[in-house]
Motif scaffolding. Structure first.
Motif, PDB file in Angstrom:
ATOM      1  N   GLY A  69       0.814  -1.206   0.000  1.00  0.00           N
ATOM      2  CA  GLY A  69       0.000   0.000   0.000  1.00  0.00           C
ATOM      3  C   GLY A  69       0.848   1.256   0.000  1.00  0.00           C
ATOM      4  O   GLY A  69       2.062   1.224   0.268  1.00  0.00           O
ATOM      5  N   LEU A  70       0.210   2.374  -0.274  1.00  0.00           N
ATOM      6  CA  LEU A  70       0.889   3.666  -0.366  1.00  0.00           C
ATOM      7  C   LEU A  70       1.593   4.039   0.936  1.00  0.00           C
ATOM      8  O   LEU A  70       2.681   4.614   0.931  1.00  0.00           O
ATOM      9  CB  LEU A  70      -0.149   4.736  -0.734  1.00  0.00           C
ATOM     10  CG  LEU A  70       0.352   6.170  -0.907  1.00  0.00           C
ATOM     11  CD1 LEU A  70       1.263   6.269  -2.122  1.00  0.00           C
ATOM     12  CD2 LEU A  70      -0.827   7.126  -1.057  1.00  0.00           C
ATOM     13  N   LEU A  71       0.997   3.703   2.061  1.00  0.00           N
ATOM     14  CA  LEU A  71       1.532   4.139   3.349  1.00  0.00           C
ATOM     15  C   LEU A  71       2.869   3.487   3.676  1.00  0.00           C
ATOM     16  O   LEU A  71       3.673   4.058   4.433  1.00  0.00           O
ATOM     17  CB  LEU A  71       0.509   3.830   4.447  1.00  0.00           C
ATOM     18  CG  LEU A  71       0.751   4.438   5.827  1.00  0.00           C
ATOM     19  CD1 LEU A  71       0.761   5.956   5.754  1.00  0.00           C
ATOM     20  CD2 LEU A  71      -0.324   3.969   6.800  1.00  0.00           C
ATOM     21  N   GLU A  72       3.135   2.328   3.113  1.00  0.00           N
ATOM     22  CA  GLU A  72       4.344   1.591   3.474  1.00  0.00           C
ATOM     23  C   GLU A  72       5.628   2.292   3.041  1.00  0.00           C
ATOM     24  O   GLU A  72       6.694   2.054   3.625  1.00  0.00           O
ATOM     25  CB  GLU A  72       4.285   0.179   2.905  1.00  0.00           C
ATOM     26  CG  GLU A  72       3.248  -0.686   3.612  1.00  0.00           C
ATOM     27  CD  GLU A  72       3.114  -2.065   3.003  1.00  0.00           C
ATOM     28  OE1 GLU A  72       3.967  -2.920   3.259  1.00  0.00           O
ATOM     29  OE2 GLU A  72       2.134  -2.279   2.254  1.00  0.00           O
ATOM     30  N   ARG A  73       5.532   3.170   2.068  1.00  0.00           N
ATOM     31  CA  ARG A  73       6.736   3.896   1.656  1.00  0.00           C
ATOM     32  C   ARG A  73       7.160   4.922   2.714  1.00  0.00           C
ATOM     33  O   ARG A  73       8.275   5.446   2.679  1.00  0.00           O
ATOM     34  CB  ARG A  73       6.510   4.593   0.317  1.00  0.00           C
ATOM     35  CG  ARG A  73       5.517   5.729   0.352  1.00  0.00           C
ATOM     36  CD  ARG A  73       5.350   6.398  -1.000  1.00  0.00           C
ATOM     37  NE  ARG A  73       4.721   5.512  -1.967  1.00  0.00           N
ATOM     38  CZ  ARG A  73       4.337   5.898  -3.178  1.00  0.00           C
ATOM     39  NH1 ARG A  73       4.544   7.159  -3.576  1.00  0.00           N
ATOM     40  NH2 ARG A  73       3.763   5.033  -3.996  1.00  0.00           N
ATOM     41  N   TYR A  74       6.256   5.209   3.661  1.00  0.00           N
ATOM     42  CA  TYR A  74       6.549   6.199   4.696  1.00  0.00           C
ATOM     43  C   TYR A  74       6.877   5.546   6.039  1.00  0.00           C
ATOM     44  O   TYR A  74       6.810   6.199   7.082  1.00  0.00           O
ATOM     45  CB  TYR A  74       5.365   7.153   4.866  1.00  0.00           C
ATOM     46  CG  TYR A  74       5.008   7.900   3.600  1.00  0.00           C
ATOM     47  CD1 TYR A  74       5.883   8.826   3.049  1.00  0.00           C
ATOM     48  CD2 TYR A  74       3.804   7.660   2.957  1.00  0.00           C
ATOM     49  CE1 TYR A  74       5.568   9.509   1.876  1.00  0.00           C
ATOM     50  CE2 TYR A  74       3.471   8.332   1.777  1.00  0.00           C
ATOM     51  CZ  TYR A  74       4.362   9.249   1.249  1.00  0.00           C
ATOM     52  OH  TYR A  74       4.049   9.918   0.088  1.00  0.00           O
ATOM     53  N   MET A  75       7.216   4.268   6.038  1.00  0.00           N
ATOM     54  CA  MET A  75       7.483   3.570   7.296  1.00  0.00           C
ATOM     55  C   MET A  75       8.550   4.256   8.153  1.00  0.00           C
ATOM     56  O   MET A  75       8.396   4.338   9.377  1.00  0.00           O
ATOM     57  CB  MET A  75       7.849   2.105   7.025  1.00  0.00           C
ATOM     58  CG  MET A  75       6.676   1.267   6.559  1.00  0.00           C
ATOM     59  SD  MET A  75       6.886  -0.535   6.745  1.00  0.00           S
ATOM     60  CE  MET A  75       8.451  -0.824   5.942  1.00  0.00           C
ATOM     61  N   PRO A  76       9.648   4.769   7.586  1.00  0.00           N
ATOM     62  CA  PRO A  76      10.642   5.446   8.439  1.00  0.00           C
ATOM     63  C   PRO A  76      10.060   6.646   9.187  1.00  0.00           C
ATOM     64  O   PRO A  76      10.406   6.883  10.352  1.00  0.00           O
ATOM     65  CB  PRO A  76      11.713   5.890   7.426  1.00  0.00           C
ATOM     66  CG  PRO A  76      11.591   4.907   6.307  1.00  0.00           C
ATOM     67  CD  PRO A  76      10.122   4.650   6.190  1.00  0.00           C
ATOM     68  N   LEU A  77       9.167   7.404   8.536  1.00  0.00           N
ATOM     69  CA  LEU A  77       8.556   8.542   9.208  1.00  0.00           C
ATOM     70  C   LEU A  77       7.639   8.104  10.345  1.00  0.00           C
ATOM     71  O   LEU A  77       7.427   8.839  11.314  1.00  0.00           O
ATOM     72  CB  LEU A  77       7.746   9.382   8.209  1.00  0.00           C
ATOM     73  CG  LEU A  77       8.547  10.207   7.194  1.00  0.00           C
ATOM     74  CD1 LEU A  77       7.616  10.900   6.219  1.00  0.00           C
ATOM     75  CD2 LEU A  77       9.418  11.235   7.911  1.00  0.00           C
TER      76      LEU A  77
END
Length: 353
Positions: A114-122
């Motif tokens: 999903g789209l949200l997984e690219r922001y895991m570090p944040l």
């Protein structure tokens, strides 16, 4: 709008005081927080969450909520990351577009990210398992608690919590059967709300069995509970339709009741009840009454037959033995059933002897 963006820029450059790790939860209830020494700090988290939840587009809301980790220090990181995760879960639950943001299961069984997984570090997340626990399972738990079954199954599957899916389905089936057995639903109608849960349960079990990587991690007890409950649904459906011979065969296949007609096996069945899931045991009154009614109707049908031969006599005696075994069994597990169940069973049994 300008004020929010100016505050974001000032926090980013470290030019605006924000609450420290020592700030109490009570002090964070407003937009300004007064800390020790009478220093005032801007509660940027409160500003961002209020602004984000007022936005009509989920993409925009998430973009601002990700800024909740701005100004993160070693002391405040855990609190800020947890707040960011919880607020994003709240936003995603309201929009319910899970496939876009947390992923989906494709037809070949593979998972699409999903789209949200690219922001895991944040989000302070370092692994797929942590993402599943912090985001997907929180969404699934809330969906479960609020009765959104389809979303619950989807999300727990995404998080690879397959046994949790079976547990939820088993509990749902058991609760709906209990409602039916309590008399809240007319016995001539469809089992209230059961069709949807039954359909989902059958589809899930079939899917799990077809995929070896899932089948090998399934809990045997959870699988057996779901399978047995679906067999009970089949039995009750046949009984309701008047297909009594098929209904008897269906309930015999579950091996829940001592329908072998052998009194010596009754105690063995009664002992097995102790190991069954509550979703099954709480429905024993319904199961026993329907089983005894099935025997009674088959007995009455045979008795009214104009022909009396040796085969008919043997069949009548077989049904009577099954009935008697059920009565003994019911006496052993009375503590698990409503007080009037045994009396109802006894009346039906008397008519057969």
């Amino acid at each position: 709008i300008e004020g929010v963006h100016i505050a974001i820029a000032l926090v980013f450059y470290g030019l605006l005081r924000i609450p420290s790790a020592d700030t109490s939860a009570g002090a964070l209830s407003g937009y300004l927080a007064v800390e020790d020494g009478d220093q005032t700090a801007l509660n940027i988290a409160r500003v961002l969450t209020h602004y984000a939840h007022a936005l009509p587009q989920t993409d925009d809301a998430i973009s601002y909520l990700l800024l909740l980790t701005l100004g993160t220090s070693e002391a405040t990181a855990a609190r800020q990351h947890d707040l960011c995760q919880r607020e994003i879960v709240r936003t995603l639950y309201e929009c319910a577009d899970y496939a876009k943001y947390v992923g989906d299961i494709q037809s070949d069984g593979t998972r699409r990210r999903g789209l949200l997984e690219r922001y895991m570090p944040l989000l302070g997340i370092t692994s797929n398992e942590q993402f599943a626990q912090a985001i997907i399972c929180r969404l699934a738990d809330r969906s479960r608690d609020e009765g959104r079954l389809a979303d619950t199954v989807l999300l727990y599957n995404l998080a690879e919590r397959y046994n949790t899916v079976l547990s939820v389905l088993g509990k749902q089936l058991g609760e709906l059967l209990h409602v039916y057995g309590s008399g809240s639903v007319d016995s001539g109608s469809d089992l209230n709300g059961l069709d949807d849960v039954e359909g989902v349960s059958r589809a899930v079990l079939e899917y799990y069995r077809e995929h070896e990587h899932i089948a090998r991690v399934l809990d045997k007890r959870a699988t057996a509970t779901c399978t047995t409950l679906l067999s009970i649904v089949d039995f009750l459906s046949l009984h309701r339709r008047g297909a009594f011979e098929e209904a008897l065969e269906a309930i015999e296949r579950t091996q829940l009741l001592p329908l072998e007609g052998d009194i010596s096996l009754v105690s063995q069945h009664a002992e097995q009840v102790r190991g069954l899931d509550d979703a099954i045991t709480r429905n024993f009154s319904l199961i026993l009454l329907a089983a005894m009614d099935t025997l009674s109707r088959l007995h009455a049908g045979l008795k009214e037959s104009p022909f009396m031969d040796a085969v008919k006599q043997v069949n009548l005696q077989t049904l009577q033995h099954k009935s008697r075994a059920l009565m003994v069994f019911a006496g052993m597990i009375q503590f698990r059933m409503p007080s009037d169940t045994y009396a109802k069973l006894n009346r039906m049994d008397i008519f057969m002897h």
